[in-house]
Write a protein that holds these residues in place. Structure first.
Motif, PDB file in Angstrom:
ATOM      1  N   TYR A   1      45.491  34.624   1.373  1.00  0.00           N
ATOM      2  CA  TYR A   1      45.610  33.558   0.381  1.00  0.00           C
ATOM      3  C   TYR A   1      44.561  32.485   0.655  1.00  0.00           C
ATOM      4  CZ  TYR A   1      50.128  35.468  -1.081  1.00  0.00           C
ATOM      5  OH  TYR A   1      51.124  36.274  -1.561  1.00  0.00           O
ATOM      6  N   SER A   2      44.172  31.770  -0.384  1.00  0.00           N
ATOM      7  CA  SER A   2      43.144  30.755  -0.208  1.00  0.00           C
ATOM      8  C   SER A   2      43.604  29.605   0.674  1.00  0.00           C
ATOM      9  CB  SER A   2      42.683  30.218  -1.572  1.00  0.00           C
ATOM     10  OG  SER A   2      43.766  29.704  -2.301  1.00  0.00           O
ATOM     11  N   ASP A   3      44.933  29.416   0.821  1.00  0.00           N
ATOM     12  CA  ASP A   3      45.440  28.298   1.620  1.00  0.00           C
ATOM     13  C   ASP A   3      45.598  28.629   3.106  1.00  0.00           C
ATOM     14  OD1 ASP A   3      47.649  29.943   1.636  1.00  0.00           O
ATOM     15  OD2 ASP A   3      48.918  28.614   0.456  1.00  0.00           O
ATOM     16  N   LYS A   4      44.765  29.550   3.611  1.00  0.00           N
ATOM     17  CA  LYS A   4      44.638  29.892   5.034  1.00  0.00           C
ATOM     18  C   LYS A   4      45.627  30.939   5.527  1.00  0.00           C
ATOM     19  CE  LYS A   4      45.202  25.752   6.679  1.00  0.00           C
ATOM     20  NZ  LYS A   4      45.250  24.635   7.645  1.00  0.00           N
ATOM     21  N   ARG A   5      46.537  31.426   4.663  1.00  0.00           N
ATOM     22  CA  ARG A   5      47.511  32.419   5.109  1.00  0.00           C
ATOM     23  C   ARG A   5      46.988  33.835   4.930  1.00  0.00           C
ATOM     24  NH1 ARG A   5      52.002  32.236   1.355  1.00  0.00           N
ATOM     25  NH2 ARG A   5      50.488  31.244  -0.030  1.00  0.00           N
ATOM     26  N   ILE A   6      47.285  34.694   5.900  1.00  0.00           N
ATOM     27  CA  ILE A   6      47.142  36.136   5.753  1.00  0.00           C
ATOM     28  C   ILE A   6      48.532  36.721   6.004  1.00  0.00           C
ATOM     29  CG2 ILE A   6      46.117  38.244   6.676  1.00  0.00           C
ATOM     30  CD1 ILE A   6      43.590  36.665   7.215  1.00  0.00           C
ATOM     31  N   VAL A   7      49.008  37.500   5.039  1.00  0.00           N
ATOM     32  CA  VAL A   7      50.409  37.918   5.024  1.00  0.00           C
ATOM     33  C   VAL A   7      50.490  39.440   5.003  1.00  0.00           C
ATOM     34  CG1 VAL A   7      52.571  37.806   3.724  1.00  0.00           C
ATOM     35  CG2 VAL A   7      51.065  35.820   3.799  1.00  0.00           C
ATOM     36  N   GLU A   8      51.361  40.015   5.833  1.00  0.00           N
ATOM     37  CA  GLU A   8      51.631  41.444   5.750  1.00  0.00           C
ATOM     38  C   GLU A   8      52.886  41.656   4.915  1.00  0.00           C
ATOM     39  OE1 GLU A   8      51.329  44.784   8.984  1.00  0.00           O
ATOM     40  OE2 GLU A   8      53.462  44.249   8.797  1.00  0.00           O
ATOM     41  N   ILE A   9      52.778  42.513   3.892  1.00  0.00           N
ATOM     42  CA  ILE A   9      53.858  42.766   2.944  1.00  0.00           C
ATOM     43  C   ILE A   9      54.185  44.250   2.941  1.00  0.00           C
ATOM     44  CG2 ILE A   9      54.547  42.598   0.520  1.00  0.00           C
ATOM     45  CD1 ILE A   9      52.304  40.417   0.266  1.00  0.00           C
TER      46      ILE A   9
ATOM     47  N   ASN B   1      56.550  40.790   6.101  1.00  0.00           N
ATOM     48  CA  ASN B   1      56.803  41.116   7.507  1.00  0.00           C
ATOM     49  C   ASN B   1      56.384  39.983   8.438  1.00  0.00           C
ATOM     50  OD1 ASN B   1      57.749  43.665   6.747  1.00  0.00           O
ATOM     51  ND2 ASN B   1      55.710  44.572   6.895  1.00  0.00           N
ATOM     52  N   TRP B   2      55.220  39.403   8.194  1.00  0.00           N
ATOM     53  CA  TRP B   2      54.761  38.294   9.020  1.00  0.00           C
ATOM     54  C   TRP B   2      53.708  37.495   8.283  1.00  0.00           C
ATOM     55  CZ3 TRP B   2      49.602  38.946   9.540  1.00  0.00           C
ATOM     56  CH2 TRP B   2      49.083  40.241   9.713  1.00  0.00           C
ATOM     57  N   VAL B   3      53.478  36.273   8.758  1.00  0.00           N
ATOM     58  CA  VAL B   3      52.478  35.373   8.185  1.00  0.00           C
ATOM     59  C   VAL B   3      51.581  34.871   9.302  1.00  0.00           C
ATOM     60  CG1 VAL B   3      52.058  33.238   6.920  1.00  0.00           C
ATOM     61  CG2 VAL B   3      54.051  34.651   6.342  1.00  0.00           C
ATOM     62  N   PHE B   4      50.279  35.034   9.140  1.00  0.00           N
ATOM     63  CA  PHE B   4      49.291  34.476  10.053  1.00  0.00           C
ATOM     64  C   PHE B   4      48.597  33.329   9.329  1.00  0.00           C
ATOM     65  CE2 PHE B   4      44.751  34.230  11.078  1.00  0.00           C
ATOM     66  CZ  PHE B   4      44.776  34.009  12.450  1.00  0.00           C
ATOM     67  N   THR B   5      48.588  32.152   9.958  1.00  0.00           N
ATOM     68  CA  THR B   5      47.912  30.994   9.374  1.00  0.00           C
ATOM     69  C   THR B   5      46.660  30.688  10.176  1.00  0.00           C
ATOM     70  OG1 THR B   5      50.015  30.085   8.598  1.00  0.00           O
ATOM     71  CG2 THR B   5      48.141  28.584   8.688  1.00  0.00           C
TER      72      THR B   5
END
Length: 377
Positions: A76-84, A92-96
């Protein structure tokens, strides 16, 4: 208009990938991301929505995702990388992403630059994913621990994802192309560009291709040596990725261009159709798919089937009462696309029979540019 977004906070063109081939399994699900941060999974057999993730965080840039066997990795543009989980929509998890503690040691000044992720497809390599941020940092991160393995810093914001080529990471530093060591992120080689490029390099047939913002194409080998370069007579406005047939390269803006992969000579150039008598109608290319001996493309008000050999428009469909939004995708004998009425459509290969696949697919409407990203499985 879109160049203003590149310079003053950027929306990158959509990367398009090859689609269903005859020998591949039939695709049954369509994943569509829209530029307000939402993500939808539509079952193509039943036409029903499997799940949706409504982001509700005011994202107004198109954000991308990368498929794995069972999961989706979305930046996501707001710094998040998310595993779905791609089958259930469960997160499953969120990396900021955070700025590296030693960023100041590089001596680059990012004062006043917002920390965002622009147009990132997280590149998966083994157990790690690799991406870049607006603070000039490319990073390799362990998927399980979410610990940063290495960081490579450049002097300006990063506008597009890296790619993997010959066991190297290839990055676009806007005014140059670089290769990095996959293990430690150290620079290996550099190719300088005369004109900035804002789209990710593309790998095809063991060569690397880069298109700059004015439509010039560069063909490089694995060591970033120039094989050939093509410069159009009239500057082009590049928002879409290069597409490839067995022998040719296809891309465009208000025109569509075909080049020979071997040497970069011009095959043909056509101006895309448009309605000059109606306000708001434009012919800026949004996406294309290479299908057998034809090219299927869309502008906001046209679907086009174009002969690969000569650029002749074989079939077309005009939308008088709505626009196509973003990407066109082929699957199982149909072309899929979102329209400005918030409906996901499919149409047959003759561009005659059109049906609604799913309703209420929302996208951002209070901005100059609307877009989508579509993948299938």
């Amino acid at each position: 208009m879109r160049l203003l977004h590149y310079v003053g906070f950027l929306l990158l063109g959509i990367g398009l990938f090859g689609c269903t081939k005859k020998q591949e399994p039939i695709k049954t699900n369509l994943l569509i991301a829209t530029n307000n941060g939402d993500l939808y999974n539509v079952n193509l057999t039943t036409g029903k929505l499997q799940w949706q993730i409504l982001d509700q965080r005011n994202n107004d840039e198109l954000t991308y995702f990368t498929q794995q066997d069972q999961t989706i990795l979305r930046a996501y543009s707001d710094k998040r990388i998310v595993e779905i989980d791609k089958h259930t929509g469960k997160i499953n998890w969120v990396f900021t992403d955070e700025v590296s503690p030693n960023q100041a040691e590089y001596g680059y000044d990012f004062t006043g630059v917002s920390h965002l992720l622009f147009a990132q497809y997280p590149i998966i390599q083994g157990s790690h994913f690799i991406f870049g941020n607006s603070r000039g940092e490319f990073k390799s991160v362990d998927q399980k621990t979410r610990k940063v393995k290495w960081t490579h810093q450049i002097h300006q914001p990063i506008y597009c994802s890296p790619v993997i080529f010959n066991d190297k990471v290839v990055i676009n530093a806007s005014s140059s192309i670089r290769t990095l060591n996959l293990v430690n992120g150290k620079r290996i080689a550099t190719f300088d560009l005369e004109t900035p490029a804002f789209l990710a390099p593309v790998v095809n047939d063991n060569l690397l291709y880069v298109v700059d913002e004015h439509g010039a194409v560069h063909c490089l080998d694995g060591d970033l040596n120039l094989r050939w370069a093509y410069k159009p007579e009239v500057d082009m406005f590049q928002q879409t990725k290069l597409n490839f047939t067995e022998q040719d390269i296809i891309y465009g803006d208000t025109a569509m261009v075909s080049l020979k992969k071997n040497g970069g000579k011009l095959n043909w150039r056509i101006v895309l159709p448009h309605q000059i008598d109606k306000k708001g109608k434009n012919n800026l290319l949004q996406s294309m798919e290479v299908m057998d001996d034809v090219i299927v493309a869309n502008t906001p008000h046209y679907l086009l089937i174009v002969d690969q050999d000569n650029g002749k428009i074989l079939k077309q469909k005009y939308f008088a009462d709505r626009e196509t939004i973003g990407q066109l995708k082929y699957c199982n004998g149909f072309y899929y696309y979102l329209c400005s009425d918030n409906n996901l459509y499919k149409i047959d290969q003759d561009l005659k029979k059109e049906t609604v696949v799913a309703k209420n697919i929302k996208y951002q409407t209070d901005r100059a540019i609307d877009d989508t990203y579509i993948e299938l499985y």
